[in-house]
Write an enzyme that holds these catalytic residues in place. Structure first.
Site, short mmCIF file in Angstrom:
data_model
loop_
_atom_site.label_atom_id
_atom_site.label_comp_id
_atom_site.label_asym_id
_atom_site.label_seq_id
_atom_site.Cartn_x
_atom_site.Cartn_y
_atom_site.Cartn_z
N TYR A 177 0.85 -1.18 0.00
CA TYR A 177 0.00 0.00 0.00
C TYR A 177 0.90 1.24 0.00
O TYR A 177 1.93 1.27 0.67
CB TYR A 177 -0.89 0.03 1.24
CG TYR A 177 -1.88 -1.11 1.33
CD1 TYR A 177 -2.84 -1.30 0.33
CD2 TYR A 177 -1.88 -1.99 2.41
CE1 TYR A 177 -3.76 -2.33 0.40
CE2 TYR A 177 -2.80 -3.01 2.51
CZ TYR A 177 -3.74 -3.19 1.50
OH TYR A 177 -4.65 -4.21 1.57
N PHE A 188 -1.80 -7.32 1.77
CA PHE A 188 -3.19 -7.04 2.12
C PHE A 188 -3.38 -6.52 3.53
O PHE A 188 -4.44 -5.98 3.86
CB PHE A 188 -4.09 -8.29 1.91
CG PHE A 188 -4.20 -8.72 0.48
CD1 PHE A 188 -5.03 -8.05 -0.40
CD2 PHE A 188 -3.48 -9.80 0.01
CE1 PHE A 188 -5.14 -8.44 -1.73
CE2 PHE A 188 -3.57 -10.21 -1.31
CZ PHE A 188 -4.40 -9.53 -2.18
#
Length: 334
Positions: A177, A188
């Protein structure tokens, strides 16, 4: 919440981690389907001929024989969690020392500290491509005005948290991210207190629909990783707000080596490949030795086109059917 047929099949409501518990034997008969039969699996399953490998056996003692499976599982979990925290502390200390000495950058080979991976990947981070990658990252971290994620001590968090000998499953992501505070070195996953990204929320929703697991209030998957689920991104670093900014710099070669090593040196690992990018990695996996589960990516753009309803986690349990106590047991996430 009204339970559907799939939830009734699996029993009462379960915690998020219960789907990793040893599966009961499931008798499947095409001639006599249950009245609550689930819809046909959309998950593409490649099953190996070889059985699952069991966890390394603990030393047999009279004391351990008196403990319940849940007690033994909790003991193993606490050992794994302590090991992960020890590795994290070591990496943090090395980064702090580097900053105190005025460098601010720690070489990649000094950030992978889990001994089982160092033994399984001998010399990988000393190869020319890895040296080039290390130089690139050093320049990015020391001279770039944009932050690099995750923080240095978490770059190898997936490997430092999931020892090679305990590894039972692999979930492959693309790159970290790229927003502040999100990346923690596990595909994730986000730290507790950070808004759950749509992809992870969709994973939780499928768990809920598939096995009745309550949707948790946070997205920290650390307890998955310490219990044998390798949460591996293909690219392990990224520049702030610039997705794929560190692609094709050498990370792919390293993580491909990780996947290939797992395929070559272990048996019966479950590879969950979500989306075309992850599924391309199947070329590195020996399908005769391992279980490959494929589905659409859980992102908001594609979850409705093959992830929701794919029965990912029911398929995972089916792969473990009949193994009994040899399957690894995971504690609750919350």
């Amino acid at each position: 919440m009204q339970k559907g047929g799939r939830e009734r099949e699996m029993g009462s409501s379960k915690s998020l981690m219960d789907f990793f518990q040893p599966a009961k034997r499931i008798k499947l008969s095409a001639s006599s389907p249950s009245s609550h039969s689930p819809k046909p699996l959309q998950f593409i399953i490649t099953k190996p001929n070889a059985p699952y490998s069991s966890l390394p056996s603990s030393n047999s003692t009279d004391t351990s024989s008196d403990l319940t499976p849940d007690q033994l599982s909790r003991i193993e979990f606490n050992k794994s969690l302590a090991r992960s925290k020890r590795n994290l502390k070591l990496c943090s200390q090395r980064v702090s020392t580097s900053k105190a000495e005025g460098s601010g950058y720690v070489k990649l080979e000094d950030l992978l500290v889990e001994e089982t991976w160092l033994q399984s990947l001998p010399g990988e981070l000393q190869k020319p491509y890895a040296k080039t990658l290390c130089n690139f990252l050093g320049a990015q971290i020391c001279s770039s005005t944009a932050p690099i994620y995750p923080p240095q001590h978490l770059i190898f968090n997936a490997l430092n948290s999931t020892p090679f000998h305990l590894l039972k499953a692999v979930i492959i992501g693309q790159d970290p991210y790229h927003g502040p505070g999100q990346a923690m070195g596990l595909s994730f996953s986000v730290p507790a207190g950070v808004k759950i990204p749509s992809s992870l929320l969709n994973i939780f929703k499928e768990l809920n629909q598939d096995l009745g697991c309550p949707i948790p209030s946070h997205g920290n998957l650390e307890k998955w990783s310490v219990q044998g689920v390798l949460l591996l991104n293909s690219v392990l670093t990224v520049k702030n707000h610039q997705a794929n900014s560190h692609a094709k710099k050498g990370w792919e070669q390293f993580t491909d080596a990780v996947i290939k090593t797992i395929s070559d040196k272990k048996e019966g690992v479950v590879f969950l490949l979500w989306g075309n990018f992850a599924q391309e990695k199947s070329r590195l996996i020996d399908e005769k030795k391992h279980h490959i589960l494929k589905a659409a990516h859980p992102s908001g753009l594609s979850a409705n086109r093959g992830f929701f309803g794919c029965r990912a986690f029911f398929s995972y349990k089916q792969a473990f059917g009949g193994i009994g106590n040899k399957a690894h047991r995971l504690a609750t996430l919350i």
